[in-house]
Design an enzyme around this catalytic site. Structure first.
Site, PDB file in Angstrom:
ATOM      1  N   ARG A   1       0.837  -1.196   0.000  1.00  0.00           N
ATOM      2  CA  ARG A   1       0.000   0.000   0.000  1.00  0.00           C
ATOM      3  C   ARG A   1       0.875   1.250   0.000  1.00  0.00           C
ATOM      4  NH1 ARG A   1      -4.682  -0.811   0.126  1.00  0.00           N
ATOM      5  NH2 ARG A   1      -6.366  -0.564   1.540  1.00  0.00           N
ATOM      6  N   CYS A   2       1.389   1.573  -1.169  1.00  0.00           N
ATOM      7  CA  CYS A   2       2.283   2.710  -1.339  1.00  0.00           C
ATOM      8  C   CYS A   2       2.061   3.242  -2.752  1.00  0.00           C
ATOM      9  CB  CYS A   2       3.727   2.255  -1.142  1.00  0.00           C
ATOM     10  SG  CYS A   2       4.967   3.436  -1.676  1.00  0.00           S
TER      11      CYS A   2
END
Length: 119
Positions: free
Chosen positions: A9-10
Protein backbone atom coordinates in the site's frame (compact mmCIF):
# COMPACT_ATOMS: atom_id res chain seq x y z
CA UNK A 1 10.97 -13.99 -11.95
CA UNK A 2 11.82 -10.42 -11.05
CA UNK A 3 11.21 -9.50 -7.42
CA UNK A 4 10.21 -5.99 -6.42
CA UNK A 5 10.74 -5.07 -2.76
CA UNK A 6 8.55 -2.58 -0.95
CA UNK A 7 5.19 -2.14 0.69
CA UNK A 8 1.95 -3.09 -1.02
CA UNK A 9 0.00 0.00 0.00
CA UNK A 10 2.28 2.71 -1.34
CA UNK A 11 1.59 5.14 -4.18
CA UNK A 12 5.12 4.88 -5.54
CA UNK A 13 4.94 1.10 -5.49
CA UNK A 14 1.63 1.23 -7.37
CA UNK A 15 3.19 3.43 -10.07
CA UNK A 16 6.23 1.15 -10.32
CA UNK A 17 4.12 -2.01 -10.55
CA UNK A 18 1.90 -0.40 -13.21
CA UNK A 19 5.03 0.56 -15.19
CA UNK A 20 6.35 -3.01 -15.03
CA UNK A 21 2.98 -4.42 -16.09
CA UNK A 22 2.70 -1.89 -18.96
CA UNK A 23 6.12 -3.03 -20.17
CA UNK A 24 5.16 -6.70 -19.85
CA UNK A 25 7.75 -7.41 -17.20
CA UNK A 26 6.56 -10.17 -14.90
CA UNK A 27 7.32 -9.63 -11.23
CA UNK A 28 6.44 -10.72 -7.74
CA UNK A 29 6.12 -8.42 -4.77
CA UNK A 30 8.10 -8.89 -1.59
CA UNK A 31 6.10 -6.87 0.94
CA UNK A 32 8.22 -5.79 3.90
CA UNK A 33 5.17 -5.65 6.16
CA UNK A 34 4.02 -9.16 5.25
CA UNK A 35 7.27 -10.95 4.37
CA UNK A 36 9.77 -9.06 6.52
CA UNK A 37 13.07 -7.54 5.52
CA UNK A 38 15.71 -9.99 4.28
CA UNK A 39 18.57 -8.99 6.62
CA UNK A 40 21.34 -10.37 4.39
CA UNK A 41 19.97 -8.55 1.36
CA UNK A 42 19.49 -5.30 3.27
CA UNK A 43 23.14 -5.37 4.35
CA UNK A 44 24.22 -6.14 0.77
CA UNK A 45 22.05 -3.33 -0.66
CA UNK A 46 23.50 -0.93 1.87
CA UNK A 47 27.03 -1.97 0.91
CA UNK A 48 26.25 -1.48 -2.78
CA UNK A 49 24.12 1.67 -2.71
CA UNK A 50 24.96 3.30 0.61
CA UNK A 51 22.56 3.98 3.44
CA UNK A 52 21.82 7.45 2.05
CA UNK A 53 20.13 5.88 -0.98
CA UNK A 54 18.13 3.40 1.07
CA UNK A 55 16.77 5.56 3.89
CA UNK A 56 13.56 7.31 2.89
CA UNK A 57 14.08 10.50 4.89
CA UNK A 58 11.04 12.16 3.30
CA UNK A 59 8.64 9.39 4.31
CA UNK A 60 6.20 9.49 7.20
CA UNK A 61 7.87 6.61 9.06
CA UNK A 62 11.26 8.33 9.16
CA UNK A 63 9.84 11.72 10.08
CA UNK A 64 7.90 10.23 13.01
CA UNK A 65 10.97 8.57 14.52
CA UNK A 66 12.58 10.24 17.53
CA UNK A 67 15.61 12.41 16.66
CA UNK A 68 17.94 10.20 18.67
CA UNK A 69 17.22 7.37 16.20
CA UNK A 70 17.65 9.45 13.06
CA UNK A 71 20.55 11.72 14.02
CA UNK A 72 24.16 10.94 13.12
CA UNK A 73 23.34 7.99 10.88
CA UNK A 74 26.15 5.82 9.63
CA UNK A 75 26.12 2.34 8.10
CA UNK A 76 25.54 0.49 11.39
CA UNK A 77 22.92 2.90 12.73
CA UNK A 78 21.08 3.04 9.40
CA UNK A 79 21.06 -0.76 9.14
CA UNK A 80 19.58 -1.04 12.63
CA UNK A 81 17.02 1.68 11.87
CA UNK A 82 15.87 0.05 8.62
CA UNK A 83 15.75 -3.41 10.16
CA UNK A 84 13.50 -2.14 12.95
CA UNK A 85 11.48 0.17 10.65
CA UNK A 86 11.19 -1.42 7.19
CA UNK A 87 8.69 1.25 6.12
CA UNK A 88 11.62 3.68 6.18
CA UNK A 89 13.32 1.84 3.31
CA UNK A 90 13.05 3.78 0.07
CA UNK A 91 10.89 1.94 -2.40
CA UNK A 92 10.59 0.23 -4.68
CA UNK A 93 13.84 -1.65 -4.66
CA UNK A 94 14.80 -4.05 -7.43
CA UNK A 95 18.04 -6.02 -7.35
CA UNK A 96 19.10 -6.96 -10.87
CA UNK A 97 22.42 -8.37 -9.68
CA UNK A 98 24.65 -6.04 -11.65
CA UNK A 99 22.39 -3.07 -10.93
CA UNK A 100 20.36 -1.98 -7.92
CA UNK A 101 17.32 0.17 -8.63
CA UNK A 102 16.27 2.20 -5.60
CA UNK A 103 13.12 4.26 -6.01
CA UNK A 104 10.96 4.64 -9.09
CA UNK A 105 12.37 6.75 -11.89
CA UNK A 106 10.53 6.11 -15.15
CA UNK A 107 13.29 7.60 -17.30
CA UNK A 108 15.99 5.50 -15.62
CA UNK A 109 13.87 2.36 -15.75
CA UNK A 110 13.29 2.88 -19.48
CA UNK A 111 17.04 2.52 -20.04
CA UNK A 112 17.42 -0.67 -18.00
CA UNK A 113 18.15 -4.00 -19.66
CA UNK A 114 15.52 -6.07 -17.93
CA UNK A 115 16.17 -9.82 -17.61
CA UNK A 116 14.62 -11.75 -20.49
CA UNK A 117 13.31 -14.40 -18.12
CA UNK A 118 10.96 -11.83 -16.59
CA UNK A 119 9.20 -10.90 -19.82
Amino acid sequence: MLRIYGIKRCDTMARAQAWLADHQIAFELHDYKKDGVPADRLADWMRRAGWQALVNTRGTTFRKLPPEQTADLDDARALALLTANPSAIRRPLIDLGSELLVGFDEQRWSGVRWPEVSR
